[in-house]
Write an enzyme that holds these catalytic residues in place. Structure first.
Site, PDB file in Angstrom:
ATOM      1  N   HIS A  86      -9.486   2.569  -1.710  1.00 29.07           N
ATOM      2  CA  HIS A  86      -8.040   2.329  -1.684  1.00 29.07           C
ATOM      3  C   HIS A  86      -7.543   1.698  -2.973  1.00 29.07           C
ATOM      4  CE1 HIS A  86      -4.074   1.589  -0.419  1.00 29.07           C
ATOM      5  NE2 HIS A  86      -4.238   0.424   0.199  1.00 29.07           N
ATOM      6  N   CYS A 136       0.808  -1.221   0.000  1.00 26.30           N
ATOM      7  CA  CYS A 136       0.000   0.000   0.000  1.00 26.30           C
ATOM      8  C   CYS A 136       0.839   1.268   0.000  1.00 26.30           C
ATOM      9  CB  CYS A 136      -0.930   0.005   1.205  1.00 26.30           C
ATOM     10  SG  CYS A 136      -1.986  -1.461   1.279  1.00 26.30           S
TER      11      CYS A 136
END
Length: 401
Positions: free
Chosen positions: A344, A88
């Site tokens: 996301h 991420c």
């Protein structure tokens, strides 16, 4: 002793696509959308770029291997293009590459772009695939909600937090982010919610409910960076500079013996300490004005406040409930809506966070703009799981501040 990069690199321009279920666009379209805004903001032409970095985490789903997809989508002038991936933190990893290239003198002007197109995969969450023999053996039943629910349980046990207090603080975080996201036209989710809605939502993994979890979306964001001298030569005055970039990567210790109690993120504490030192920050609670952190789950944001040395250990619950991190509080966190409202798209999230800092420091955040222009902002990305992860921290501020 490393000298660091404080004030050696400034942001010349940034762009961000709208995040959401972008069924009408592919990854190339999203890259162009973000890049077009950044290029116009920077006031340069594509031919002036010396190098580029592409951040994307699950490239098999949308762009494929190598840096070629970025070069083709943007018609870059045969310059070096490097594709990077770090869970991420992939977007901030691209930013780190571009910033380091400029700081070293290897490039005068560099581009960092992060993108992810996940909604077309058909998965409700992130696409699942094997990541090698070790992970297939040790993570066969692992889930993100389950892992971060264990983080909440460990935090609750360590600090003696009443379950109802932690649950209400987590709900406050989600309500706060939705209030902020409702004011952001580029956010995926723009609906306000109530504390009762969060508290009464279906449980996903105790104590995490439906509204404690961020979603999945499509999006892209990018930055164009250069030196302060070049930026001034192009007519820029109010320069937003990179104060620090730090990356900490788990070495397996958290997962392999019990010196780690599961209640915090070791990588965040280490990266934060290094970043503050690089930026010359001694009292982060007093000196940092604005934060965007990796709120994949509401408890992640809460625990991160302590790992960043903003809240004292065991006191983040109280700071959250007291409104310290609200949009009108002392140190707003997720003033743009965060992962909770943007979703996301992995490669884009880190650069999307920096985009908000950049807008706020230039007084261009519209309805979200802070009354007092922030001087120092921090972004935080956490990739992986509590027991094995990477943490990337960026500190952005006015040049010379």
């Amino acid at each position: 002793m490393p000298q660091g990069i404080r004030d050696k690199v400034v942001i010349l321009g940034m762009g961000c696509s709208k995040f959401g279920e972008r069924w009408d666009m592919d990854a190339d379209d999203l890259m162009v959308e973000a890049y077009t805004e950044a290029l116009a903001d920077a006031g340069i032409e594509t031919k002036q770029l010396d190098a580029a970095w592409l951040g994307t985490a699950i490239e098999e789903q949308h762009v494929g291997k190598s840096g070629v997809p970025l070069a083709v989508a943007l018609r870059l002038p045969y310059i070096p293009v490097t594709r990077v991936e770090n869970y991420c933190a992939s977007g901030t990893e691209a930013f780190r590459g571009a910033v380091y290239a400029v700081a070293s003198g290897a490039a005068d002007i560099a581009l960092a772009l992060g993108v992810e197109k996940l909604k077309d995969t058909g998965y409700g969450g992130l696409p699942q695939r094997g990541r090698g023999t070790l992970n297939n053996m040790t993570w066969p039943n692992l889930s993100a909600p389950g892992s971060f629910a264990q983080l909440a349980a460990a935090y609750r046990a360590k600090h003696g937090s009443a379950p109802e207090d932690l649950k209400r603080a987590m709900a406050h975080i989600s309500v706060k982010s939705h209030d902020n996201g409702a004011r952001n036209p580029k956010a995926h989710l723009r609906n306000r919610i109530t504390i009762d809605t969060v508290l009464n939502a279906p449980t996903v993994a105790e104590p995490l409910g439906l509204y404690d979890c961020c979603g999945v979306s499509d999006g892209a964001a990018c930055a164009i960076v250069t030196t302060p001298d070049i930026a001034r030569g192009l007519g820029r005055r109010d320069l937003v500079a990179v104060k620090a970039l730090q990356l900490a990567v788990s070495n397996g210790q958290e997962a392999q013996h019990n010196s780690w109690d599961g209640s915090y993120f070791a990588t965040t504490r280490i990266a934060a300490t290094r970043a503050y030192r690089e930026a010359g920050i001694e009292k982060p609670r007093e000196q940092v004005n604005l934060m965007e952190v990796h709120d994949c789950f509401s408890v992640t944001e809460l625990v991160t406040m302590e790992d960043l040395h903003i809240s004292p250990e065991g006191r983040a619950v109280h700071d959250v409930l007291d409104g310290f991190f609200d949009a009108d509080g002392t140190m707003p966190c997720q003033i743009d809506g965060g992962l909770k409202c943007f979703g996301h798209p992995i490669g884009a999230s880190g650069l999307r966070m920096i985009y908000e800092m950049y807008l706020q420091m230039q007084g261009r955040a519209g309805e979200r703009q802070r009354k007092e222009t922030p001087r120092i902002g921090l972004t935080h990305n956490l990739g992986g799981f509590p027991h094995q992860n990477v943490c990337s921290i960026s500190i952005i501020g006015h040049h010379g501040a």
